[in-house]
Design an enzyme around this catalytic site. Structure first.
Site, PDB file in Angstrom:
ATOM      1  N   VAL A 152       0.837  -1.197   0.000  1.00  0.00           N
ATOM      2  CA  VAL A 152       0.000   0.000   0.000  1.00  0.00           C
ATOM      3  C   VAL A 152       0.874   1.249   0.000  1.00  0.00           C
ATOM      4  CG1 VAL A 152      -1.600   1.358   1.366  1.00  0.00           C
ATOM      5  CG2 VAL A 152      -1.939  -1.083   1.163  1.00  0.00           C
ATOM      6  N   LYS A 153       1.953   1.155   0.760  1.00  0.00           N
ATOM      7  CA  LYS A 153       2.828   2.315   0.928  1.00  0.00           C
ATOM      8  C   LYS A 153       3.280   2.888  -0.422  1.00  0.00           C
ATOM      9  CE  LYS A 153       5.173   5.354   2.886  1.00  0.00           C
ATOM     10  NZ  LYS A 153       4.536   6.369   3.718  1.00  0.00           N
ATOM     11  N   GLY A 154       3.579   2.000  -1.355  1.00  0.00           N
ATOM     12  CA  GLY A 154       3.903   2.460  -2.701  1.00  0.00           C
ATOM     13  C   GLY A 154       5.254   3.106  -2.845  1.00  0.00           C
TER      14      GLY A 154
END
Lengths: 271, 534
Positions: free
Chosen positions: A142-144
């Site tokens: 999610v952090k990307g």
């Protein structure tokens, strides 16, 4: 579309000389700098060796602006010189840009929902002995990366991140079990060309495991390799569908997934 | 040293919370063992070597005991009972026979158990005595050869071949390295055995083996004497064999070991329980051996954002401190890690770095902090990278960091060239000489940007620590609190090597480590009875 891109990307022809040389501070001065180490003790003789090397590389005249002993047996050099090469710039074809458009996250989800009518399954891993999950995590978590959320963020993408040091057999088994639409492998360690070797092995295993496949998304998952040092090889050599290099963002990968797996999707015109 | 004027109550609260969060984990470690803890005990007992396929005898012996009688009682009783009853001279003979299936193990009872326990205790005492003597040897060398002033310059070698590593390490020491770390082969953390002998092939690093340890320590002893300063050797007590590698480090006088409480869980997907149990034993050995541990908080910032996740670094440091102290490590053995990883494109990035570095310095005033250079924002522009490394060195000097890992301008392009290392050392030497005691003059403005930022990170750390206490640490790890990676307590590799101890569990090495002050023997090491066999 491509024409329009060419028209905007390339400045007017008369602005660019057709034959070019490196630029120091004057057009045509052809100056370059380079640094290297020679395995000899520092001294006049080492400098002559450095100048010979520069000469053989086409630097004439060349000058050693810095030389420094590194221990008793090595010398570090910084050399400036004028190269005698000419580059026919006009003869270089404008390389193709990205063959697919970038899409907003919402657009990616909409494409998957509309065309697939189920979640798109992505299985990712660092294979072989490589334990560097930085790349795969940047794309999947999610952090990307670079301000873009990873694929996990997409409502319509189901991400299975197997982490580090996954064997090819484990990856194939998992991809089959999950009915993966795409498989992403990340390779950072390059010692002894481990990244090339591992990726080829991975691709071969997938082609063996899906013998009746017609192509990506047609009987087998889309195979994607990512890593900073794949710039010396082509997709064909590795046996994968796509290579992503350093600095790739999750959004580029997401848009590519749509492009490659949902080729019939037509993005709505930006309003 | 209170440049940031941190509220001592908040600091005390943070430590109290860390203690609370760590308590259930420590209780678990005290009531469980692992295959590697048991193998470490045999290594301390002097069992080394491997079969022709490279599988160590300690693995054979522990596996054989496990298959026949289980490990919940520990290997000590069945192994030394078998040594009493079977015609084998030593552990090696017994292990060879056990590998062939020729030994019948049992859990002895009554006087048989007492006799086996007595033999096992004697072996443990001898093994610990060897570790004590290595520590005394280091103390003598530090006195006679000389101990370099901090900050220590920390350099890495990683060729994969121990015989290439040795001249590179010696060259690095001559160029100014105070600490040499031999990076391990990337595959090693997931091997459930420690390879044997001198090794010449590895991936992006060199295998940690007892023989490689011995060769490198001996080469660095030579160069230490030549240079008149003791050059420290670092390796990695992590992965599935953490307890054994810690033990080998103690036996071969390594000086610092990477040993983080959560690194293996988060970055190598090793089972959380296995990691915490292995880690307690490893740290007890490190405490006894006088080894400084290095923790791995810098790694979180390679996946998480260095500004957003600054407080997770502090939380992890507090946990590492708590786990370390409980295992007997002193402040001076806690090389807590942190890193210079803030995106240089954001405004005030250097001020933020200073705030974070100074905060860590003040929270852990007596710890030899290990400060890691930028890696994430090294772009391939080697010139910009060289500048960023200089700012990193400057931050390290200004905030009084203890161990400075040397950044390479070619980070992310290739493993360091000879010239990269030389230029990097030139960079740090310049900053160190030019700044001198600049840390004395660096006093952030009261309530200014740096002070406010440090307080904010501390307060976010306390908030996070409270949540961890409420949810338990294992849940926090499972939820992806650290490094944005989710690791459930029953996932990951190595859980099958975790065994709950029975009431009658015996491990005389753990008995010694649990009951004695690990530092009492340092300085005046008694020669244990019956040590002539070493």
């Amino acid at each position: 579309m491509k024409q329009r891109q060419a028209a905007t990307d390339v400045p007017e022809a008369q602005d660019i000389p057709s034959i070019i040389r490196p630029y120091g501070d004057t057009t045509g001065d052809a100056m370059v700098q380079m640094s290297f180490t020679l395995p000899v003790p520092a001294g006049r003789r080492a400098e002559i060796a450095a100048l010979r090397l520069a000469g053989q590389m086409g630097l004439d005249p060349a000058s050693v602006v810095h030389s420094k002993p590194m221990g008793p047996n090595f010398t570090f050099f910084i050399v400036y010189g004028k190269v005698n090469h000419l580059i026919d710039y006009a003869g270089i074809e404008v390389p193709a840009g990205r063959e697919y458009p970038l899409l907003a996250a919402k657009e990616v989800d909409l494409a998957i929902r509309t065309v697939l009518n189920r979640r798109l399954v992505v299985v990712g891993a660092c294979i072989g002995t490589d334990a560097h999950t930085v790349g795969i995590d940047a794309i999947l978590n999610v952090k990307g990366f670079a301000g873009e959320k990873g694929l996990e963020y997409h409502r319509e993408i189901q991400v299975i991140n197997m982490g580090a040091q996954v064997t090819v057999a484990e990856l194939v088994e998992r991809a089959k079990a999950e009915n993966a639409d795409a498989v992403l492998v990340s390779q950072v360690v390059t010692q002894k060309n481990a990244h090339i070797h591992n990726t080829k092995q991975m691709a071969a295993a997938f082609h063996d495991a899906y013998p009746t496949a017609v192509g990506p998304g047609m009987g087998r998952p889309l195979l994607i390799a990512g890593g900073p040092r794949f710039d010396t090889v082509t997709e064909e050599e590795l046996g994968v569908d796509r290579i992503f290099g350093k600095g790739t963002t999750p959004g580029e990968v997401a848009a590519y997934l749509v492009h490659a797996l949902l080729p019939n999707w037509i993005p709505s015109e930006p309003s | 040293m209170t440049k940031l004027d941190l509220d001592p109550q908040v600091v005390r609260k943070a430590r109290r919370l860390a203690e609370r969060a760590a308590a259930p984990i420590i209780e678990m470690a005290r009531t469980h063992t692992t295959v590697s803890v048991e193998r470490a005990q045999l290594r301390l007992g002097g069992l080394s070597g491997a079969d022709s396929d490279g599988l160590p005898w300690v693995n054979h012996l522990v596996d054989a005991v496990r298959d026949q009688v289980g490990l919940e009682h520990g290997v000590a009783l069945p192994v030394w009972d078998a040594l009493r009853n079977e015609p084998y001279d030593d552990l090696a003979g017994l292990a060879r026979a056990a590998a062939l299936g020729a030994v019948t193990f049992r859990i002895p009872k009554g006087s048989d158990a007492d006799a086996a326990a007595e033999l096992a205790r004697r072996s443990a005492r001898e093994g610990i005595g060897r570790v004590d003597r290595r520590r005394a040897e280091r103390d003598t060398m530090l006195r006679e050869v000389g101990d370099p002033a901090q900050p220590w310059i920390y350099l890495i070698v990683a060729t994969g071949d121990i015989y290439e590593d040795i001249p590179q390490a010696q060259a690095a020491a001559r160029e100014g390295a105070d600490v040499v770390a031999v990076i391990r082969s990337t595959g090693q953390s997931l091997l459930d055995f420690v390879p044997e002998g001198a090794t010449r092939e590895g991936y992006a690093g060199t295998y940690a083996t007892q023989e490689n340890f011995r060769l490198m320590r001996s080469a660095l002893d030579d160069v230490s004497k030549e240079l008149g300063r003791y050059v420290r050797l670092t390796n990695y007590a992590s992965g599935l064999c953490m307890p054994e590698i810690a033990t080998l480090a103690g036996l071969e006088r390594l000086d610092m070991m990477l040993n983080d409480c959560m690194y293996g869980i988060i970055f190598r997907d090793i089972n959380p329980r296995r990691t915490f149990i292995d880690q307690r034993f490893s740290r007890q050995i490190h405490a006894r051996a006088g080894i400084v541990i290095n923790t791995g908080e810098d790694n979180y910032l390679t996946t998480a954002d260095a500004v957003d996740a600054a407080h997770t670094v502090v939380v992890s440091q507090l946990l590492n401190e708590r786990f370390g102290k409980e295992a007997g490590l002193t402040d001076r053995q806690l090389g807590l890690g942190h890193a210079f990883e803030i995106n240089p494109a954001i405004p005030d990035s250097f001020r933020l770095e200073l705030a974070h570095a100074q905060l860590v310095r003040e929270l852990f005033p007596d710890a030899p902090l290990k400060y890691m250079p930028p890696t994430k924002h090294m772009t391939g522009n080697v010139f910009a990278g060289y500048l960023l490394d200089a700012f990193f060195n400057l931050a390290g000097i200004m905030t009084g960091q203890s161990i400075i890992l040397i950044g390479m301008m070619t980070e992310g392009i290739h493993t360091p060239w000879l010239s990269d290392r030389d230029l990097a050392l030139e960079n740090v030497r310049y900053v160190r000489e030019a700044c001198g005691a600049l840390a004395e003059d660096f006093v952030p403005r009261p309530d200014g940007f740096v002070v406010q930022r440090a307080r904010q990170v501390l307060s976010e750390s306390v908030d996070l620590m409270e949540r961890i206490c409420d949810d338990t640490l294992l849940t926090a790890i499972a939820d992806g609190t650290f490094g944005v990676t989710r690791r459930p307590a029953d996932g990951g590799k190595g859980l099958d090597g975790v065994i709950e101890r029975a009431d009658a569990y015996l491990n005389p090495v753990i008995d010694i480590l649990d009951s004695e002050d690990p530092h009492a023997a340092a300085g005046g090491v008694p020669t244990p009875a019956g040590s002539a066999r070493e």
